[in-house]
Design a protein around this motif. Structure first.
Motif, mmCIF file in Angstrom:
data_model
loop_
_atom_site.group_PDB
_atom_site.id
_atom_site.type_symbol
_atom_site.label_atom_id
_atom_site.label_comp_id
_atom_site.label_asym_id
_atom_site.label_seq_id
_atom_site.Cartn_x
_atom_site.Cartn_y
_atom_site.Cartn_z
ATOM 1 N N LEU A 110 -7.368 -7.282 9.440
ATOM 2 C CA LEU A 110 -5.950 -6.808 9.703
ATOM 3 C C LEU A 110 -5.587 -5.758 9.023
ATOM 4 N N TRP A 111 -5.584 -6.029 7.602
ATOM 5 C CA TRP A 111 -4.904 -4.889 6.701
ATOM 6 C C TRP A 111 -5.686 -3.707 6.983
ATOM 7 N N GLY A 112 -7.012 -3.641 7.038
ATOM 8 C CA GLY A 112 -7.744 -2.376 7.450
ATOM 9 C C GLY A 112 -7.456 -1.850 8.534
ATOM 10 N N LYS A 165 -2.381 5.806 7.196
ATOM 11 C CA LYS A 165 -2.809 5.628 6.030
ATOM 12 C C LYS A 165 -4.305 5.694 5.923
ATOM 13 N N ALA A 166 -5.000 5.762 6.754
ATOM 14 C CA ALA A 166 -6.445 6.267 6.872
ATOM 15 C C ALA A 166 -6.966 7.487 6.439
ATOM 16 N N SER A 201 0.745 -1.418 0.065
ATOM 17 C CA SER A 201 0.025 0.109 -0.193
ATOM 18 C C SER A 201 0.896 1.294 0.093
ATOM 19 N N PHE A 202 2.019 0.963 0.392
ATOM 20 C CA PHE A 202 2.886 2.334 0.398
ATOM 21 C C PHE A 202 3.443 2.620 -0.883
ATOM 22 N N TYR A 238 -12.631 1.156 6.430
ATOM 23 C CA TYR A 238 -11.522 0.179 6.975
ATOM 24 C C TYR A 238 -11.803 -0.997 7.576
ATOM 25 N N ILE A 239 -13.057 -1.140 8.112
ATOM 26 C CA ILE A 239 -13.521 -2.187 8.555
ATOM 27 C C ILE A 239 -14.287 -3.032 7.762
ATOM 28 N N VAL A 240 -15.460 -2.475 7.657
ATOM 29 C CA VAL A 240 -16.360 -3.234 6.730
ATOM 30 C C VAL A 240 -15.922 -3.586 5.377
ATOM 31 N N ALA A 241 -15.456 -2.499 4.517
ATOM 32 C CA ALA A 241 -15.013 -2.872 3.182
ATOM 33 C C ALA A 241 -13.960 -3.766 3.092
#
Length: 188
Positions: free
Chosen positions: A60-62, A70-71, A23-24, A83-86
């Motif tokens: 975990l990734w979220g 990064k959020a 993601s970075f 960041y949780i549901v998606a």
């Protein structure tokens, strides 16, 4: 049995970490369009371990997005949705994992590839559906002049979803061809 569960949990954590590292790598155009390279790792764990492992890795990734700053957070509800549901819905990238693995074991690469692309598309759409919803509810004020929140969100999230599935799907396809054992965990 306990060793197998621990192995799966460790794999989930490792793949979530790899996804965060990916993601970075900058692959964003503006604030509304991006190719989410971390989905490469999510697709691998989804095919390797299936629905529940993909969902746990996605979660975990979220969560790692919060820890690594990064959020993009407007409200707690928006953060929870995006960041949780998606990221939990990445689990759907594992719906045809058994079929992919079975085809790989039988050396039916084209069949495995077909199922892999189908399951990656399903997982990508499942995740980006929630980004679309958040876009309509929370990001609509950033829509282009003359665009509705729905149109802006479906275009931006739709393009991001398709680009992510295509780019990551190509990488995963190459990985399946060159290292099929990565997708086939050892049975114990």
């Amino acid at each position: 049995m306990a060793n197998k569960r621990l192995t799966i949990l460790l794999e989930c954590a490792i793949f979530a970490s790899v996804a965060m590292v990916l993601s970075f790598i900058p692959f964003d155009i503006g604030s509304s369009f991006s190719v989410s390279l971390g989905m490469i790792a999510m697709y691998v764990i989804a095919i390797r371990r299936g629905f529940w492992a993909a969902g746990f890795s996605g979660l975990l990734w979220g969560l790692l997005h919060f820890i690594t700053s990064k959020a993009y957070i407007l409200t707690p509800t928006q953060a929870f949705l995006e960041y949780i549901v998606a990221f939990l819905f990445i689990a759907f990238a594992g719906v045809f994992a058994k079929q992919v693995r079975a085809a790989l074991k039988e050396d039916h690469f084209s069949k495995a590839l077909g199922y892999a692309w189908l399951t990656m598309l399903i997982g990508g759409v499942a995740r980006y559906f929630w980004h679309y919803v958040a876009g309509v509810i929370f990001w609509g004020e950033y829509a282009f002049k003359g665009w509705s929140a729905q149109l802006f969100s479906v275009v931006m999230n739709g393009i991001s979803c398709l680009a992510t599935v295509i780019v990551c799907g190509i990488v995963v396809s190459i990985m399946m061809k060159t290292a099929p054992k990565l997708f086939l965990p050892k049975s114990k």
